[in-house]
Design a protein around this motif. Structure first.
Motif, PDB file in Angstrom:
ATOM      1  N   ALA A 139     -14.795  18.513  34.336  1.00 30.40           N
ATOM      2  CA  ALA A 139     -15.051  19.830  33.760  1.00 30.40           C
ATOM      3  C   ALA A 139     -14.599  20.894  34.759  1.00 30.40           C
ATOM      4  O   ALA A 139     -14.901  20.811  35.949  1.00 30.40           O
ATOM      5  CB  ALA A 139     -16.530  19.985  33.442  1.00 30.40           C
ATOM      6  N   SER A 140     -13.880  21.887  34.275  1.00 29.84           N
ATOM      7  CA  SER A 140     -13.361  22.919  35.179  1.00 29.84           C
ATOM      8  C   SER A 140     -13.371  24.270  34.487  1.00 29.84           C
ATOM      9  O   SER A 140     -13.375  24.363  33.255  1.00 29.84           O
ATOM     10  CB  SER A 140     -11.936  22.572  35.632  1.00 29.84           C
ATOM     11  OG  SER A 140     -11.068  22.473  34.517  1.00 29.84           O
ATOM     12  N   GLN A 141     -13.358  25.309  35.308  1.00 30.49           N
ATOM     13  CA  GLN A 141     -13.288  26.665  34.787  1.00 30.49           C
ATOM     14  C   GLN A 141     -11.844  27.171  34.753  1.00 30.49           C
ATOM     15  O   GLN A 141     -11.497  28.021  33.944  1.00 30.49           O
ATOM     16  CB  GLN A 141     -14.125  27.620  35.644  1.00 30.49           C
ATOM     17  CG  GLN A 141     -15.626  27.351  35.584  1.00 30.49           C
ATOM     18  CD  GLN A 141     -16.046  26.205  36.484  1.00 30.49           C
ATOM     19  OE1 GLN A 141     -15.694  26.173  37.658  1.00 30.49           O
ATOM     20  NE2 GLN A 141     -16.794  25.259  35.934  1.00 30.49           N
ATOM     21  N   GLU A 142     -11.021  26.657  35.647  1.00 29.87           N
ATOM     22  CA  GLU A 142      -9.615  27.028  35.703  1.00 29.87           C
ATOM     23  C   GLU A 142      -8.787  25.782  35.988  1.00 29.87           C
ATOM     24  O   GLU A 142      -9.255  24.861  36.672  1.00 29.87           O
ATOM     25  CB  GLU A 142      -9.357  28.077  36.801  1.00 29.87           C
ATOM     26  CG  GLU A 142     -10.060  29.398  36.580  1.00 29.87           C
ATOM     27  CD  GLU A 142      -9.804  30.385  37.721  1.00 29.87           C
ATOM     28  OE1 GLU A 142      -8.874  30.126  38.528  1.00 29.87           O
ATOM     29  OE2 GLU A 142     -10.521  31.389  37.795  1.00 29.87           O
ATOM     30  N   ALA A 143      -7.565  25.758  35.461  1.00 30.98           N
ATOM     31  CA  ALA A 143      -6.675  24.621  35.686  1.00 30.98           C
ATOM     32  C   ALA A 143      -5.236  25.114  35.789  1.00 30.98           C
ATOM     33  O   ALA A 143      -4.828  26.013  35.056  1.00 30.98           O
ATOM     34  CB  ALA A 143      -6.796  23.604  34.550  1.00 30.98           C
ATOM     35  N   ALA A 144      -4.491  24.516  36.707  1.00 29.31           N
ATOM     36  CA  ALA A 144      -3.079  24.863  36.870  1.00 29.31           C
ATOM     37  C   ALA A 144      -2.284  23.587  37.096  1.00 29.31           C
ATOM     38  O   ALA A 144      -2.700  22.717  37.872  1.00 29.31           O
ATOM     39  CB  ALA A 144      -2.883  25.821  38.039  1.00 29.31           C
ATOM     40  N   MET A 145      -1.172  23.467  36.409  1.00 33.76           N
ATOM     41  CA  MET A 145      -0.272  22.343  36.627  1.00 33.76           C
ATOM     42  C   MET A 145       0.510  22.591  37.912  1.00 33.76           C
ATOM     43  O   MET A 145       1.037  23.681  38.128  1.00 33.76           O
ATOM     44  CB  MET A 145       0.676  22.178  35.436  1.00 33.76           C
ATOM     45  CG  MET A 145       1.593  20.963  35.549  1.00 33.76           C
ATOM     46  SD  MET A 145       2.734  20.799  34.126  1.00 33.76           S
ATOM     47  CE  MET A 145       1.588  20.290  32.838  1.00 33.76           C
ATOM     48  N   THR A 146       0.568  21.596  38.787  1.00 36.23           N
ATOM     49  CA  THR A 146       1.266  21.745  40.067  1.00 36.23           C
ATOM     50  C   THR A 146       2.497  20.863  40.179  1.00 36.23           C
ATOM     51  O   THR A 146       3.364  21.130  41.012  1.00 36.23           O
ATOM     52  CB  THR A 146       0.323  21.436  41.237  1.00 36.23           C
ATOM     53  OG1 THR A 146      -0.188  20.094  41.092  1.00 36.23           O
ATOM     54  CG2 THR A 146      -0.847  22.421  41.265  1.00 36.23           C
ATOM     55  N   ALA A 147       2.590  19.813  39.365  1.00 35.53           N
ATOM     56  CA  ALA A 147       3.752  18.925  39.406  1.00 35.53           C
ATOM     57  C   ALA A 147       3.832  18.163  38.099  1.00 35.53           C
ATOM     58  O   ALA A 147       2.811  17.940  37.433  1.00 35.53           O
ATOM     59  CB  ALA A 147       3.652  17.944  40.583  1.00 35.53           C
TER      60      ALA A 147
END
Length: 264
Positions: free
Chosen positions: A209-217
């Motif tokens: 569970a997360s509040q923010e997510a970013a693809m890095t690769a």
């Protein structure tokens, strides 16, 4: 969403009830990094100061076999050095890295830098100019020559705690990831337009569970996410439902995965 083979290594740690997430081999990761790079740091053994390494920035090309190709003037220190002793190393770092450089991928190629044989000069010239078009203004000057690194060993660092040696045979058998050139566009698109979908994917496929997510690769087998959770920042890897080879296939699989995540 808009548009945007080899063996596998076990992925990052995941919940105990989940199997390791497949990843490209170190050899494939190295070949991908060398493919997307354009400039490295070449270190040769100094002729002036015996035994001391001499390093400087060096643009490089790649021939069809994965050999780094250099266009070097006779006046350059590297030319004098490799004529006396061909052993050298080439450091290539992740070109789009941001933040802590020690958390980014890099690779050191060890090998011998030798003149390109006459029979291979035409291919070397074409492959080099494909990456460095501005070199067309001096590529045919008499004081410039093509050199090629014959790789004998490779050391790869994929970030914190991810590192290892890759043999020359493994390096030459490896291949750049099919998403190597389109990956940055996929990442930018997903982070700019589908941040909420990435949160859903982390919950459904990594149980985080997360509040923010970013693809890095991203690669043909899956993708990495950097997540802001209640316990702090953490990373995870998520496998694609099936291997992809084009941006269109990646887009289709991501849409399918988001649909599944919403159903869950």
């Amino acid at each position: 969403m808009s548009s945007f083979s080899a063996g596998k290594h076990a992925g990052p740690s995941s919940p105990s009830n989940r199997p390791p997430v497949p990843e490209p081999t170190f050899a494939d990761r190295v070949r991908t990094l060398v493919h997307v790079g354009r400039v490295g740091s070449l270190s040769t053994l100094s002729r002036k100061r015996d035994g001391f390494p001499f390093g400087s920035v060096m643009p490089y090309g790649l021939d069809g076999g994965g050999h780094p190709i250099f266009l070097i003037s006779t006046m350059a220190m590297h030319t004098q050095n490799v004529q006396a002793e061909p052993r050298a190393s080439l450091l290539i770092t992740q070109p789009d890295s941001t933040g802590d450089p020690l958390g980014s991928s890099r690779v050191t190629l060890l090998g011998k830098v030798l003149p390109v044989p006459a029979a291979d000069v035409a291919e070397a010239r074409e492959s080099y100019l494909a990456r460095h078009t501005h070199s067309k203004y001096w590529v045919d000057f008499e004081d410039f020559s093509f050199y090629r690194m014959d790789v004998v060993d490779v050391y790869y660092v994929g970030g914190f705690g991810v590192m290892g040696w890759v043999s020359a045979a493994e390096y030459y058998r490896g291949a750049p990831d099919p998403l190597a050139d389109s990956g940055p566009g996929i990442i930018q698109h997903m982070n700019a337009d589908h941040a909420e979908a990435l949160i859903l994917l982390a919950q459904a496929f990594a149980a985080i569970a997360s509040q923010e997510a970013a693809m890095t690769a991203v690669d043909r087998l899956g993708f990495h996410l950097r997540l802001k959770t209640s316990g702090g920042m953490r990373g995870t890897r998520i496998a694609f439902l099936r291997e992809v080879s084009t941006p269109a296939e990646a887009r289709s699989v991501l849409i399918e995965m988001v649909q599944q995540a919403r159903q869950k």
